[in-house]
Design an enzyme around this catalytic site. Structure first.
Site, short mmCIF file in Angstrom:
data_model
loop_
_atom_site.label_atom_id
_atom_site.label_comp_id
_atom_site.label_asym_id
_atom_site.label_seq_id
_atom_site.Cartn_x
_atom_site.Cartn_y
_atom_site.Cartn_z
N LEU A 75 -1.34 -3.89 -4.74
CA LEU A 75 -2.35 -2.94 -5.37
C LEU A 75 -3.45 -2.39 -4.51
O LEU A 75 -4.20 -1.54 -4.80
CB LEU A 75 -2.99 -3.29 -6.72
CG LEU A 75 -1.84 -3.82 -7.72
CD1 LEU A 75 -2.35 -4.13 -8.85
CD2 LEU A 75 -0.95 -2.76 -8.01
N CYS A 76 -3.35 -2.73 -2.99
CA CYS A 76 -4.43 -2.20 -2.22
C CYS A 76 -3.80 -0.55 -1.78
O CYS A 76 -2.55 -0.67 -1.42
CB CYS A 76 -4.44 -3.15 -0.82
SG CYS A 76 -5.35 -4.68 -1.36
N HIS A 77 -4.93 -0.02 -1.52
CA HIS A 77 -4.56 1.40 -0.84
C HIS A 77 -4.38 1.06 0.52
O HIS A 77 -5.42 0.46 1.37
CB HIS A 77 -5.93 2.13 -1.29
CG HIS A 77 -5.97 2.46 -2.68
ND1 HIS A 77 -6.59 1.69 -3.43
CD2 HIS A 77 -5.72 3.55 -3.46
CE1 HIS A 77 -6.78 2.23 -4.71
NE2 HIS A 77 -5.98 3.35 -4.80
N MET A 113 -10.91 -6.69 1.08
CA MET A 113 -9.52 -7.36 1.06
C MET A 113 -9.05 -7.27 2.47
O MET A 113 -8.44 -8.33 3.15
CB MET A 113 -8.52 -6.60 0.09
CG MET A 113 -8.84 -6.75 -1.41
SD MET A 113 -9.05 -8.75 -1.90
CE MET A 113 -7.57 -9.68 -1.33
N GLU A 114 -9.33 -6.23 3.15
CA GLU A 114 -9.01 -5.86 4.60
C GLU A 114 -9.73 -7.24 5.46
O GLU A 114 -9.09 -7.59 6.37
CB GLU A 114 -9.21 -4.82 5.11
CG GLU A 114 -8.14 -3.65 4.65
CD GLU A 114 -8.54 -3.18 3.11
OE1 GLU A 114 -7.64 -2.75 2.46
OE2 GLU A 114 -9.35 -3.58 2.47
N ASP A 128 -0.61 -21.79 13.42
CA ASP A 128 0.58 -21.50 14.14
C ASP A 128 0.71 -21.82 15.60
O ASP A 128 1.82 -22.62 15.95
CB ASP A 128 1.02 -20.16 13.85
CG ASP A 128 2.67 -19.77 14.51
OD1 ASP A 128 3.24 -20.65 13.97
OD2 ASP A 128 2.72 -18.76 15.09
#
Length: 161
Positions: A75-77, A113-114, A128
């Site tokens: 739901l992020c733009h 969120m970014e 990793d």
């Protein structure tokens, strides 16, 4: 407590309509940690990893992750980020790497969120690259440190947290 903006009256998830919002400068900072054995940290810091520069790779991964957050979190733009910065710092006293991300834009929605995605993916990249040497590294905590801009106002983690 604020209402969940991604849930409509029927309880269904939806993307928030930001078209009526004013464009303002938005900024967010987040951090993540990767804890490991001292030998693993020394290998990273001394540049002796056979895969190459762990910090440089994690930095690029974090930047790429911030730019692609909208593809990962439903739901992020999609955002036109104007700045993404990733800082990595060895903390030998804690046998860990601290990652701090900064995201900024002028837009209608925040960049929390970014920033969180950038810090998280940088941490995952360190894992990793080093998993052949040590599989029991620990990622976390990951948290938002600060945000500014927008209707909900500013937020900053308490200095004692």
């Amino acid at each position: 407590m604020s209402q969940l903006t991604h849930i409509n009256a029927a309880g269904e998830a939806h993307m928030v309509d930001v078209s009526a919002k004013a464009e303002t400068v938005r900024e967010a900072r987040a951090e993540a940690f990767v804890t490991m054995r001292s030998e693993t940290l020394a290998m990273i810091v001394d540049g002796k990893h056979h895969k190459g520069d762990v910090f440089a790779t994690a930095r690029i991964a974090g930047i790429q992750a911030a730019k692609r957050t909208w593809e990962l979190i439903p739901l992020c733009h999609p955002l036109l980020l104007s700045k993404v910065e990733i800082q990595l710092q060895a903390e030998p006293e804690y046998n860990r790497v601290r990652i701090e991300s900064l995201c900024r834009l002028t837009g209608k929605t925040g960049v929390e969120m970014e920033a969180l995605t950038a810090a998280s993916v940088a941490a995952l990249t360190i894992y990793d690259m080093c998993k052949a040497v040590q599989k029991d590294m620990v990622i976390g905590p990951v948290r938002l440190l600060a945000k500014s801009g927008g209707k909900s106002g500013d937020f900053k983690v308490d200095a004692h947290d």
